[in-house]
Motif scaffolding. Structure first.
Motif, PDB file in Angstrom:
ATOM      1  N   UNK B  60     -40.576  11.783  12.529  1.00 22.78           N
ATOM      2  CA  UNK B  60     -40.612  10.707  11.545  1.00 22.78           C
ATOM      3  C   UNK B  60     -40.568   9.361  12.265  1.00 22.78           C
ATOM      4  N   UNK B  61     -41.386   8.389  11.844  1.00 22.38           N
ATOM      5  CA  UNK B  61     -41.368   7.069  12.499  1.00 22.38           C
ATOM      6  C   UNK B  61     -39.991   6.429  12.437  1.00 22.38           C
ATOM      7  N   UNK B  62     -39.708   5.612  13.426  1.00 18.11           N
ATOM      8  CA  UNK B  62     -38.370   5.021  13.529  1.00 18.11           C
ATOM      9  C   UNK B  62     -38.072   4.002  12.434  1.00 18.11           C
ATOM     10  N   UNK B  63     -39.066   3.612  11.665  1.00 19.96           N
ATOM     11  CA  UNK B  63     -38.794   2.706  10.551  1.00 19.96           C
ATOM     12  C   UNK B  63     -38.003   3.414   9.434  1.00 19.96           C
ATOM     13  N   UNK B  64     -37.891   4.732   9.538  1.00 17.87           N
ATOM     14  CA  UNK B  64     -37.008   5.506   8.664  1.00 17.87           C
ATOM     15  C   UNK B  64     -35.785   5.918   9.487  1.00 17.87           C
ATOM     16  N   UNK B  65     -34.599   5.557   9.012  1.00 16.50           N
ATOM     17  CA  UNK B  65     -33.390   5.842   9.776  1.00 16.50           C
ATOM     18  C   UNK B  65     -32.374   6.524   8.865  1.00 16.50           C
ATOM     19  N   UNK B  66     -32.089   7.809   9.098  1.00 14.94           N
ATOM     20  CA  UNK B  66     -31.128   8.491   8.230  1.00 14.94           C
ATOM     21  C   UNK B  66     -29.697   8.264   8.688  1.00 14.94           C
ATOM     22  N   UNK B  67     -28.783   8.460   7.762  1.00 11.75           N
ATOM     23  CA  UNK B  67     -27.363   8.368   8.081  1.00 11.75           C
ATOM     24  C   UNK B  67     -26.610   9.341   7.186  1.00 11.75           C
ATOM     25  N   UNK B  68     -25.707  10.102   7.785  1.00 10.77           N
ATOM     26  CA  UNK B  68     -24.923  11.066   7.021  1.00 10.77           C
ATOM     27  C   UNK B  68     -23.454  10.841   7.356  1.00 10.77           C
ATOM     28  N   UNK B  69     -22.768   9.950   6.648  1.00 11.59           N
ATOM     29  CA  UNK B  69     -21.383   9.611   6.986  1.00 11.59           C
ATOM     30  C   UNK B  69     -20.392  10.729   6.703  1.00 11.59           C
TER      31      UNK B  69
END
Lengths: 114, 114
Positions: B60-69
């Protein structure tokens, strides 16, 4: 690469059984058949899955041929709310998380008509 | 109601904006996923988190950034997106091991990039 082949669309009369076919001629011995559906503007919904025996739950029945090269999802009494895209997916037993990916194809658009 | 809630349901953003999509699951699951569904294309898996660790990133391109706190929340941070990123973004969760691995999807966030 697509592992399953489904007709792009089907119609069904309300109250009748909807029989949705799926071909998976290259299925491996340890691969299961999963069915999901996606009603317009909603996320996909799990329906049923099986390995070799026929399966039934409150939503549907799954009939898998003896050679396991094809299967049929049966909605016994289709209603207008069953109008959706139905996805047939072949995968080794999928338990989520780091186990990999369920690959969704294009599915069959089922239209239930009054 | 699947137990997976996504906000916002609709988002319009310019290419220079920064926004975030939020997903929350109330099912006690330990794996969460982001999928992308573009018009007339199959669902594409983007990211998988298992026990809050990212276990899959499908190029996935880096313009999408996931986060799972934590195991109940998943975010998708968006920045400098392109018009072709307009799509339905679906969050899903599953219990990672021990059962069928059924995916539970939210209703999705419809993103339009101008």
């Amino acid at each position: 690469d697509a592992k399953t082949t489904q007709p792009p669309s089907m119609d069904c009369a309300e109250g009748r059984a909807a029989n949705l076919p799926c071909n998976h001629s290259t299925i491996s011995g340890n691969e299961y058949v999963y069915w999901y559906r996606q009603i317009h503007s909603q996320g996909p919904q799990y329906i049923i899955h099986g390995l070799k025996n026929n399966e039934t739950n409150e939503m549907a029945s799954l009939i898998i041929t003896e050679d396991r090269k094809s299967s049929t999802l049966i909605l016994p009494h289709a209603t207008l709310r069953d109008t959706a895209v139905y996805y047939c997916i072949v995968s080794r037993l999928w338990t989520g998380g780091s186990q990999g990916n369920l690959i969704f194809g294009k599915g069959t658009k089922l239209s239930v008509k009054p | 109601e699947t137990g997976v809630t996504q906000t916002p349901r609709h988002l319009v953003m310019g290419m220079t904006n920064k926004k975030s999509l939020k997903c929350e699951q109330h099912l006690g699951h330990n794996a969460m996923y982001w999928y992308k569904q573009s018009a007339k294309k199959p669902l594409e898996l983007m990211f998988v988190y298992s026990l809050e660790e990212r276990v899959e990133n499908n190029s996935v391109p880096s313009r999408f950034s996931p986060e799972c706190p934590n195991s109940s929340h998943l975010f998708l941070h968006l920045h400098t997106l392109q018009p072709e990123d307009s799509a339905l973004y679906l969050c899903a969760s599953s219990q990672g091991t021990g059962n069928t691995g059924e995916l539970f999807f939210g209703e999705g966030s419809r993103l339009t990039v101008l």
